[in-house]
Enzyme design. Structure first.
Site, PDB file in Angstrom:
ATOM      1  N   CYS A  10     -63.832-115.528  25.604  1.00 11.04           N
ATOM      2  CA  CYS A  10     -63.226-114.302  25.083  1.00 11.04           C
ATOM      3  C   CYS A  10     -61.814-114.118  25.632  1.00 11.04           C
ATOM      4  O   CYS A  10     -61.386-114.794  26.566  1.00 11.04           O
ATOM      5  CB  CYS A  10     -64.103-113.101  25.445  1.00 11.04           C
ATOM      6  SG  CYS A  10     -63.779-111.647  24.407  1.00 11.04           S
ATOM      7  N   ASP A 129     -73.281-106.747  30.021  1.00  8.97           N
ATOM      8  CA  ASP A 129     -72.090-106.846  30.847  1.00  8.97           C
ATOM      9  C   ASP A 129     -72.202-105.854  31.995  1.00  8.97           C
ATOM     10  O   ASP A 129     -73.030-104.929  31.969  1.00  8.97           O
ATOM     11  CB  ASP A 129     -70.838-106.560  30.011  1.00  8.97           C
ATOM     12  CG  ASP A 129     -69.567-107.115  30.634  1.00  8.97           C
ATOM     13  OD1 ASP A 129     -69.629-107.673  31.741  1.00  8.97           O
ATOM     14  OD2 ASP A 129     -68.498-106.982  29.999  1.00  8.97           O
TER      15      ASP A 129
END
Length: 212
Positions: A10, A129
């Site tokens: 990412c 996360d």
């Protein structure tokens, strides 16, 4: 059959980093459409990156509490294979764009994320996360992986593990959690948004040697 764990890199901000990650084996690349992120990019930058992404590598657009017109504006000018929502978006909002989506659930200490996961049953996956009150993601911090393994065992959706992943802990993450995929950004950077060739290579070497 044993298989390699999937990987999404990412925070891609440069075409050369997209190509490098794809060549090393990335299954997906993440583009951040969030102005407050140090890895945020413009639509023009995203189009330049999209143009070099080879076949069979997915491009994911990350948003944090966007307005509908912001997402629509990106989709009108850029092909995205998947949307990633990292804020407080409702299941109805996430599902309304006719594009597969992944919902991030930030894990708080002592909390069970499974009820939040089950709210997003129409998602293609849920990303776990680390909770940080000041950042929506990209913190470089990990959380208790026993919580993630608990979710992998009980979740109705594939679980993507994020938060503090590096070449040093990638193999352990795979062995302990058994995630559908790993998602990382800062762990393979030399500075925010700029990927490091050696860190990327070392990370993929670790992922490639562990099969489930």
């Amino acid at each position: 059959m044993q298989q390699r764990t999937r990987v999404k890199i990412c925070g891609i901000t440069r075409p050369e980093d997209a190509l490098l990650a794809a060549e090393l084996g990335a299954d997906a690349l993440g583009l951040v459409f969030y102005a407050n992120s140090s890895r945020g990019l413009s639509l023009a930058q995203a189009q330049q990156i999209r143009a070099v992404v080879p076949a069979f590598v997915s491009v994911v657009g990350l948003f944090v509490n966007p307005e509908r017109n912001q997402v629509d504006a990106v989709l009108d000018h850029l092909h995205l294979d998947c949307l990633q929502f990292h804020g407080d978006e409702t299941p109805e909002f996430c599902h309304s764009f006719a594009v597969p989506y992944m919902k991030a659930v930030r894990v708080r200490s002592g909390a069970d994320p499974l009820p939040d996961i089950k709210r997003y049953r129409q998602a293609s996956a849920v990303l776990l996360d680390t909770f940080d009150p000041h950042q929506a993601g990209g913190t470089g911090k990990s959380f208790d992986w026993t919580v993630a393994r608990h979710c992998v065992d009980r979740s109705p959706l594939p679980i993507v593990l994020a938060g503090g992943l590096t070449q040093e802990n990638a193999a352990r993450a795979i062995k302990e959690v058994h995630p559908w995929a790993l998602d990382l950004s800062s762990g393979v950077e030399r500075e925010p948004g700029i990927k490091d060739r050696h860190r990327l290579q070392a990370f993929f070497n670790e992922v490639n040697r562990v099969r489930l």
